[in-house]
Design a protein around this motif. Structure first.
Motif, PDB file in Angstrom:
ATOM      1  N   VAL A   1       0.823  -1.214   0.000  1.00 46.57           N
ATOM      2  CA  VAL A   1       0.000   0.000   0.000  1.00 46.57           C
ATOM      3  C   VAL A   1       0.851   1.255   0.000  1.00 46.57           C
ATOM      4  O   VAL A   1       0.324   2.368  -0.062  1.00 46.57           O
ATOM      5  N   SER A   2       2.173   1.081   0.076  1.00 45.55           N
ATOM      6  CA  SER A   2       3.062   2.243   0.066  1.00 45.55           C
ATOM      7  C   SER A   2       3.272   2.770  -1.351  1.00 45.55           C
ATOM      8  O   SER A   2       3.652   3.922  -1.546  1.00 45.55           O
ATOM      9  N   THR A   3       3.048   1.915  -2.339  1.00 48.12           N
ATOM     10  CA  THR A   3       3.222   2.300  -3.736  1.00 48.12           C
ATOM     11  C   THR A   3       1.872   2.682  -4.325  1.00 48.12           C
ATOM     12  O   THR A   3       0.877   1.987  -4.117  1.00 48.12           O
ATOM     13  N   ARG A   4       1.853   3.774  -5.050  1.00 50.45           N
ATOM     14  CA  ARG A   4       0.587   4.245  -5.630  1.00 50.45           C
ATOM     15  C   ARG A   4       0.254   3.483  -6.909  1.00 50.45           C
ATOM     16  O   ARG A   4       0.151   4.051  -7.992  1.00 50.45           O
ATOM     17  N   LEU A   5       0.142   2.183  -6.782  1.00 49.26           N
ATOM     18  CA  LEU A   5      -0.247   1.334  -7.895  1.00 49.26           C
ATOM     19  C   LEU A   5      -1.396   0.442  -7.436  1.00 49.26           C
ATOM     20  O   LEU A   5      -1.485   0.070  -6.266  1.00 49.26           O
ATOM     21  N   ALA A   6      -2.264   0.117  -8.363  1.00 48.31           N
ATOM     22  CA  ALA A   6      -3.481  -0.621  -8.018  1.00 48.31           C
ATOM     23  C   ALA A   6      -3.172  -2.018  -7.492  1.00 48.31           C
ATOM     24  O   ALA A   6      -2.262  -2.689  -7.966  1.00 48.31           O
ATOM     25  N   ILE A   7      -3.941  -2.432  -6.483  1.00 45.70           N
ATOM     26  CA  ILE A   7      -3.902  -3.795  -5.969  1.00 45.70           C
ATOM     27  C   ILE A   7      -4.958  -4.592  -6.730  1.00 45.70           C
ATOM     28  O   ILE A   7      -6.073  -4.115  -6.928  1.00 45.70           O
ATOM     29  N   PRO A   8      -4.657  -5.802  -7.181  1.00 47.14           N
ATOM     30  CA  PRO A   8      -5.646  -6.584  -7.942  1.00 47.14           C
ATOM     31  C   PRO A   8      -6.933  -6.805  -7.154  1.00 47.14           C
ATOM     32  O   PRO A   8      -6.895  -7.110  -5.960  1.00 47.14           O
ATOM     33  N   THR A   9      -8.051  -6.625  -7.811  1.00 49.21           N
ATOM     34  CA  THR A   9      -9.338  -6.813  -7.134  1.00 49.21           C
ATOM     35  C   THR A   9      -9.529  -8.257  -6.694  1.00 49.21           C
ATOM     36  O   THR A   9     -10.238  -8.527  -5.723  1.00 49.21           O
ATOM     37  N   GLU A  10      -8.896  -9.201  -7.412  1.00 47.28           N
ATOM     38  CA  GLU A  10      -9.075 -10.622  -7.077  1.00 47.28           C
ATOM     39  C   GLU A  10      -8.173 -11.081  -5.938  1.00 47.28           C
ATOM     40  O   GLU A  10      -8.273 -12.225  -5.490  1.00 47.28           O
ATOM     41  N   MET A  11      -7.295 -10.209  -5.446  1.00 45.87           N
ATOM     42  CA  MET A  11      -6.436 -10.594  -4.334  1.00 45.87           C
ATOM     43  C   MET A  11      -7.283 -10.872  -3.089  1.00 45.87           C
ATOM     44  O   MET A  11      -8.203 -10.094  -2.783  1.00 45.87           O
ATOM     45  N   PRO A  12      -7.011 -11.962  -2.369  1.00 42.12           N
ATOM     46  CA  PRO A  12      -7.796 -12.273  -1.162  1.00 42.12           C
ATOM     47  C   PRO A  12      -7.801 -11.110  -0.169  1.00 42.12           C
ATOM     48  O   PRO A  12      -6.798 -10.417   0.007  1.00 42.12           O
ATOM     49  N   GLU A  13      -8.926 -10.944   0.462  1.00 39.09           N
ATOM     50  CA  GLU A  13      -9.108  -9.800   1.362  1.00 39.09           C
ATOM     51  C   GLU A  13      -8.133  -9.831   2.530  1.00 39.09           C
ATOM     52  O   GLU A  13      -7.679  -8.783   2.991  1.00 39.09           O
ATOM     53  N   HIS A  14      -7.798 -11.028   3.030  1.00 42.92           N
ATOM     54  CA  HIS A  14      -6.905 -11.086   4.184  1.00 42.92           C
ATOM     55  C   HIS A  14      -5.508 -10.578   3.840  1.00 42.92           C
ATOM     56  O   HIS A  14      -4.815 -10.028   4.699  1.00 42.92           O
ATOM     57  N   LEU A  15      -5.094 -10.714   2.570  1.00 47.38           N
ATOM     58  CA  LEU A  15      -3.795 -10.175   2.165  1.00 47.38           C
ATOM     59  C   LEU A  15      -3.834  -8.652   2.136  1.00 47.38           C
ATOM     60  O   LEU A  15      -2.888  -7.978   2.570  1.00 47.38           O
ATOM     61  N   LYS A  16      -4.921  -8.109   1.640  1.00 48.83           N
ATOM     62  CA  LYS A  16      -5.066  -6.650   1.603  1.00 48.83           C
ATOM     63  C   LYS A  16      -5.048  -6.073   3.024  1.00 48.83           C
ATOM     64  O   LYS A  16      -4.457  -5.010   3.272  1.00 48.83           O
ATOM     65  N   GLN A  17      -5.685  -6.785   3.951  1.00 48.91           N
ATOM     66  CA  GLN A  17      -5.708  -6.318   5.338  1.00 48.91           C
ATOM     67  C   GLN A  17      -4.312  -6.329   5.948  1.00 48.91           C
ATOM     68  O   GLN A  17      -3.936  -5.414   6.683  1.00 48.91           O
ATOM     69  N   PHE A  18      -3.525  -7.370   5.654  1.00 46.47           N
ATOM     70  CA  PHE A  18      -2.157  -7.424   6.168  1.00 46.47           C
ATOM     71  C   PHE A  18      -1.318  -6.281   5.596  1.00 46.47           C
ATOM     72  O   PHE A  18      -0.458  -5.731   6.274  1.00 46.47           O
ATOM     73  N   MET A  19      -1.545  -5.920   4.346  1.00 44.16           N
ATOM     74  CA  MET A  19      -0.814  -4.801   3.751  1.00 44.16           C
ATOM     75  C   MET A  19      -1.078  -3.504   4.507  1.00 44.16           C
ATOM     76  O   MET A  19      -0.186  -2.677   4.688  1.00 44.16           O
ATOM     77  N   ILE A  20      -2.329  -3.342   4.932  1.00 50.12           N
ATOM     78  CA  ILE A  20      -2.703  -2.136   5.671  1.00 50.12           C
ATOM     79  C   ILE A  20      -2.131  -2.173   7.086  1.00 50.12           C
ATOM     80  O   ILE A  20      -1.604  -1.178   7.599  1.00 50.12           O
TER      81      ILE A  20
END
Length: 279
Positions: A150-169
């Motif tokens: 989330v430090s890079t201003r590039l899109a995260i894939p919508t299909e990425m599992p939600e738990h991975l996105k939460q760990f990034m945050i």
């Protein structure tokens, strides 16, 4: 004289053509080189292991049916045996049961608690039908990963599992470093129904490989990239909490990086195996 000029022109044209072809070929190889070397390994595996049909089959109540899987995991983990594990530990630090206290230090005991139940004390879950498999990256000496964060201003894939996105945050890269994220699930729609809950071990830690522990091309000199690592790479254990029995389950695990395009027909950054648990 005219013939010599014509010959000279032909030579120049041929040389320029070879240079252009060489540049194009070099560019193509450069683009493919990352994908060529990255392999996601699954352990345990049999002597007859094939990428297309890597079957793990056993009956929890029959020790003889799962003991060879237990032994193969132990043999695989011997390379990680240590009395002073890192923090967090890159793998279970012992293949010796807690009953053999002389073989395990107090530091190792603490590390083993982090990796439970995917440890030797609990037979890696095979005795109760909740098996663990171990994942690690291989052939990465020529790879420079481009992690998602989330430090890079590039899109995260919508299909990425939600738990991975939460760990990034929760664990932003600028504070905790980058990770090569990992996810596992059912390969087909029926497998998604049968696979049951999946847990990544050590629990509470990001499901991925910290780039700080990976000897990728940006971290080692070119001259030694062909030399095997002296320190084994970090592992992730995947615990299948309640897979359906008497059903063949196709499992797919994959890594998430910007430079590797997911392709279900490719082996790059992707691993698969089949799980069949008898009653």
């Amino acid at each position: 004289m005219g013939l010599e000029k014509r010959t000279l022109k032909i030579i120049i044209i041929v040389l320029l053509t070879l240079l252009v072809l060489g540049a194009v070929l070099g560019l193509i190889l450069g683009l493919l080189l990352n994908q060529r070397y990255v392999e996601l390994e699954v352990w345990p595996r049999s002597d007859e292991y094939t990428w297309d049909q890597p079957l793990i089959q056993f009956r929890p109540s029959d020790t003889g049916s799962w003991h060879h899987w237990y032994k193969r995991i132990n043999d695989f983990l011997r390379a990680y045996e240590t009395s002073i594990p890192e923090d967090p530990p890159r793998a279970p630090c012992s293949v010796h049961s807690r009953h053999d206290s002389s073989m395990r230090s107090s530091n190792c005991e603490m590390a083993m608690r982090l990796w439970a139940p995917c440890i030797v004390d609990e037979f890696y879950g095979y005795n109760i039908g909740k098996p663990c498999v171990f994942l690690r990256l291989n052939h990465i000496h020529y790879w420079v990963p481009e992690p998602y964060n989330v430090s890079t201003r590039l899109a995260i894939p919508t299909e990425m599992p939600e738990h991975l996105k939460q760990f990034m945050i929760q664990r932003p890269a600028q504070t905790f470093g980058d990770y090569i994220w990992v996810s596992c699930g059912g390969e087909l729609s029926s497998d998604k129904e049968n696979i049951g809950p999946v847990q990544y071990i050590p629990a509470g830690f990001p499901p991925g490989f910290p780039t700080s522990r990976l000897h990728t091309a940006d971290r080692i000199p070119y001259a030694v990239r062909h030399v095997p690592d002296q320190v084994p790479p970090p592992l992730i254990a995947v615990l299948f909490e309640n897979p359906r029995r008497e059903v063949l389950i196709n499992v797919e695990c994959r890594i998430w990086t910007r430079d590797i395009i997911y392709d279900p027909s490719s082996r790059v950054g992707r691993a698969r195996f089949e799980l069949f648990i008898n009653n």
